[in-house]
Enzyme design. Structure first.
Site, PDB file in Angstrom:
ATOM      1  N   CYS A 386       0.832  -1.202   0.000  1.00  0.00           N
ATOM      2  CA  CYS A 386       0.000   0.000   0.000  1.00  0.00           C
ATOM      3  C   CYS A 386       0.874   1.262   0.000  1.00  0.00           C
ATOM      4  O   CYS A 386       1.377   1.636  -1.039  1.00  0.00           O
ATOM      5  CB  CYS A 386      -0.996  -0.043   1.152  1.00  0.00           C
ATOM      6  SG  CYS A 386      -2.394   1.027   0.857  1.00  0.00           S
ATOM      7  N   HIS A 515      -3.478  -4.794   0.392  1.00  0.00           N
ATOM      8  CA  HIS A 515      -2.790  -5.365   1.562  1.00  0.00           C
ATOM      9  C   HIS A 515      -2.854  -6.889   1.499  1.00  0.00           C
ATOM     10  O   HIS A 515      -3.767  -7.487   2.061  1.00  0.00           O
ATOM     11  CB  HIS A 515      -3.465  -4.895   2.852  1.00  0.00           C
ATOM     12  CG  HIS A 515      -3.259  -3.455   3.156  1.00  0.00           C
ATOM     13  ND1 HIS A 515      -2.197  -3.001   3.910  1.00  0.00           N
ATOM     14  CD2 HIS A 515      -3.969  -2.361   2.812  1.00  0.00           C
ATOM     15  CE1 HIS A 515      -2.260  -1.686   4.017  1.00  0.00           C
ATOM     16  NE2 HIS A 515      -3.333  -1.268   3.358  1.00  0.00           N
ATOM     17  N   GLU A 517      -1.278  -9.003   3.075  1.00  0.00           N
ATOM     18  CA  GLU A 517      -1.098  -9.633   4.391  1.00  0.00           C
ATOM     19  C   GLU A 517      -2.417 -10.073   5.022  1.00  0.00           C
ATOM     20  O   GLU A 517      -2.445 -11.009   5.817  1.00  0.00           O
ATOM     21  CB  GLU A 517      -0.347  -8.689   5.342  1.00  0.00           C
ATOM     22  CG  GLU A 517      -1.070  -7.421   5.777  1.00  0.00           C
ATOM     23  CD  GLU A 517      -0.837  -6.231   4.860  1.00  0.00           C
ATOM     24  OE1 GLU A 517      -0.492  -6.454   3.681  1.00  0.00           O
ATOM     25  OE2 GLU A 517      -1.023  -5.076   5.314  1.00  0.00           O
TER      26      GLU A 517
HETATM   27  N1  GLN Z   1      -1.923   6.758   2.869  1.00  0.00           N
HETATM   28  C1  GLN Z   1      -2.088   5.999   1.689  1.00  0.00           C
HETATM   29  C2  GLN Z   1      -3.490   6.127   1.108  1.00  0.00           C
HETATM   30  O1  GLN Z   1      -4.400   6.538   1.779  1.00  0.00           O
HETATM   31  C3  GLN Z   1      -1.753   4.542   1.927  1.00  0.00           C
HETATM   32  C4  GLN Z   1      -2.713   3.846   2.820  1.00  0.00           C
HETATM   33  C5  GLN Z   1      -2.198   2.534   3.367  1.00  0.00           C
HETATM   34  O2  GLN Z   1      -1.011   2.287   3.340  1.00  0.00           O
HETATM   35  N2  GLN Z   1      -3.079   1.721   3.904  1.00  0.00           N
HETATM   36  O3  GLN Z   1      -3.705   5.812  -0.041  1.00  0.00           O
END
Ligand code: GLN
Length: 552
Positions: A386, A515, A517
């Site tokens: 992410c 994500h 994970e």
């Molecule tokens: N801050 C970034 C976004 O909002 C990444 C979010 C995250 O890593 N979950 O897109």
């Protein structure tokens, strides 16, 4: 009749109530029962999405986009099922539905009171989660510690359910028995007090699971039995162990599933924990160590380091390590460090892999970018999750595409090169200050490029992964990035949103907008994590943490 097992904690938090609940679920599932698990968080927050991960731990995202507590992740990993939003509740969520029902005149003019209406709503929600999962047994973990003001109404719901159907409801207290260094002896008194506290709520535990550094001995079992009104055989020893995945196997050494089924008047079916033991043994026996550096910012609370904010990443690494027959050693690297001491980034040479996990905001970001640059330039396997994908894109834009000052508009709204920018619908939400549960959340499909490493690892073109973000790769820069050697390895089915980036010329460099994970399970390690650990293992084999020589 569906059965319910309430699990609550005594003495203090953080003793492994979530793992104990998940493990109880596992051993009953291994007896052929359909099991589900629900987490109750006493917070007034409607969900975990608005809580600071340093304080509360990871925000675990479900397929249907709920932002829940990390324990829901434990249930998914142990039970190997995907849970819906029905399996998580908070005080805020419960009150919210009671209040909206009241506004809709659904209480028919009655005074709406904390008791009975709040516990009634809790019970309604528990039954709904059970029905949705078609569960024969539902495990319900009540967050916090008994004796706390904030979980009393949940204990009251548990008491009422037991009163309504005494044969179908069971209570388990997970307690802690300290062995103070100055005394050198395991003390049972705090647990005795904890039992009295639940007794005050009208609840008598059926089992006490005794967490401690050491196994519980016979005299203490006897003592707890006498003082806490629980049979000796129902006082379960649960000493610290090397891996959480050993817990179900340890519970079975005490025949816990049989004892529970007997109390619930359910037949004891044949046990099948074979897969689980094989997986656990494989993890325990691995000898080769791969060292992974994880660069984040949610580690420190005061003088203590808590990796809880990244628990699913840690577990996914362990699953993948098991699959690769290696042991994973993870170092928490505070990204602020690389900003104050830029030369320190060279310490990364001693690692076999680098992860930049999810994150928000500007603190520590330049440190993370320096770490990513190091990984890219030195062939160090890199996996960005992410924010880790977004920052890898920024790093590439700045140092390879030469777009000086490239950034995400999350940090620099005026950047000349907004290679990561806000998603159109998200901009509206932020403008209206609608922060809670409004990110792009939950499972979305993604289509993989046939030539990508990701495709090779997944072995299929269409995948589904879980998300939690507001920003995305700016399509305006796609051409410049790909011309400079970046591969857009996965995109949304309509082709509009970049989900995976890769550097084909690097031993392993993958960033995912999602994500992965959240979907890794001990019995089904995630393919991208497995590929990452395989690359790290390769690096360890070809020169340890030193810079790997290029193959000719
Ligand atoms: N801050 C970034 C976004 O909002 C990444 C979010 C995250 O890593 N979950 O897109």
């Amino acid at each position: 009749m569906a059965k319910y097992i309430f699990v609550f904690g005594g003495v203090m938090s953080g003793v492994g109530k979530g793992v104990a609940s998940a493990s109880i679920g596992k051993i009953l599932q291994a007896r052929g029962y359909r099991v589900t698990a629900v987490k109750i968080d006493p917070y007034v927050n409607v969900d975990a999405g608005t809580m600071n991960p340093t304080e509360h731990g990871e925000v675990f995202v479900t397929d249907d986009g709920d932002e829940t507590d990390q324990d829901v992740g434990n249930y998914e990993r142990f039970l190997d099922v995907s849970l819906p939003r029905e399996n998580y509740m908070t005080t805020g969520r419960v009150y919210q539905s009671v209040i909206s029902r009241e506004r809709n005149l659904e209480y028919g003019g009655k005074c709406v009171e904390v008791v009975p209406h709040i516990p009634e709503e809790v019970i309604r929600r528990l039954r709904r989660a059970t029905a949705k999962a078609k569960a024969e047994i539902t495990i319900i973990e009540i967050g916090g510690t008994v004796g706390e003001y904030q979980n009393i109404l949940f204990l009251e719901a548990a008491r009422q359910m037991h009163h309504q159907q005494p044969d179908d409801v069971l209570f388990v207290l997970v307690s802690y028995l300290p062995v103070p260094g100055s005394i050198g002896e395991m003390k049972t008194k705090p647990t005795q007090y904890a039992v009295r506290q639940v007794n005050e709520a009208g609840i008598q535990p059926d089992f006490i699971i005794c967490r401690s550094t050491a196994p519980l001995d016979a005299p203490r079992k006897r003592k707890l039995s006498v003082f806490c009104n629980v049979d000796e055989s129902d006082v379960i020893s649960a000493p610290d162990i090397a891996s959480i995945y050993q817990v179900p196997l340890n519970f079975e050494k005490e025949h816990l599933s049989e004892k529970i089924l007997a109390k619930l008047k359910l037949r004891s079916r044949k046990k099948n924990l074979q897969d689980w033991s094989v997986m656990q043994r494989r993890m325990a026996r691995a000898k080769t160590v791969v060292r992974i550096g994880m660069v984040g910012k949610y580690f420190a609370t005061g003088a203590f380091i808590l990796p809880d904010a990244y628990i699913s990443v840690i577990e996914a690494l362990r699953h993948a390590a098991g699959a690769n027959r290696v042991k994973v050693e993870i170092d928490w690297i505070n990204s602020d460090d690389y900003e104050t001491h830029p030369a320190k980034v060279r310490e990364l040479s001693s690692y076999h892999g680098l992860i930049v996990p999810g994150g928000f905001g500007s603190r520590g970001v330049e440190g993370k970018i320096s770490a990513i640059r190091y990984a890219r330039e030195h062939g160090l396997p890199y996996f960005g999750l992410c924010y880790g994908m977004q920052l890898a894109t920024i790093e590439y834009a700045r140092h390879v595409c030469k777009l000086a000052g490239a950034n995400t508009t999350e940090i620099d709204p005026k950047t000349k090169y907004p290679v990561i920018h806000i998603m159109a619908d998200q901009a509206e939400k932020l403008a209206k200050k609608q922060y809670g549960n409004t990110m792009r959340l939950g499972a979305y499909p993604c289509v993989l490029d046939r030539h990508s490493r990701s495709f090779k690892l997944y072995g299929t073109r269409r995948i589904t992964e879980r998300h939690r973000h507001r920003y995305e790769l700016n399509n305006f820069f796609r051409d410049r990035l790909t011309k400079a050697g970046m591969r857009l390895a996965g995109v949304s089915p309509d082709g509009q949103l970049v989900e995976i980036i890769e550097l084909p010329s690097h031993p392993f460099f993958i960033g995912t907008q999602f994500h992965p994970e959240f979907k890794s399970r001990p019995l089904h390690p995630h393919p991208l994590f497995s590929g990452f650990i395989a690359a790290a293992k390769q690096r360890a084999a070809t020169g340890g943490g030193k810079i790997a020589r290029k193959k000719t």
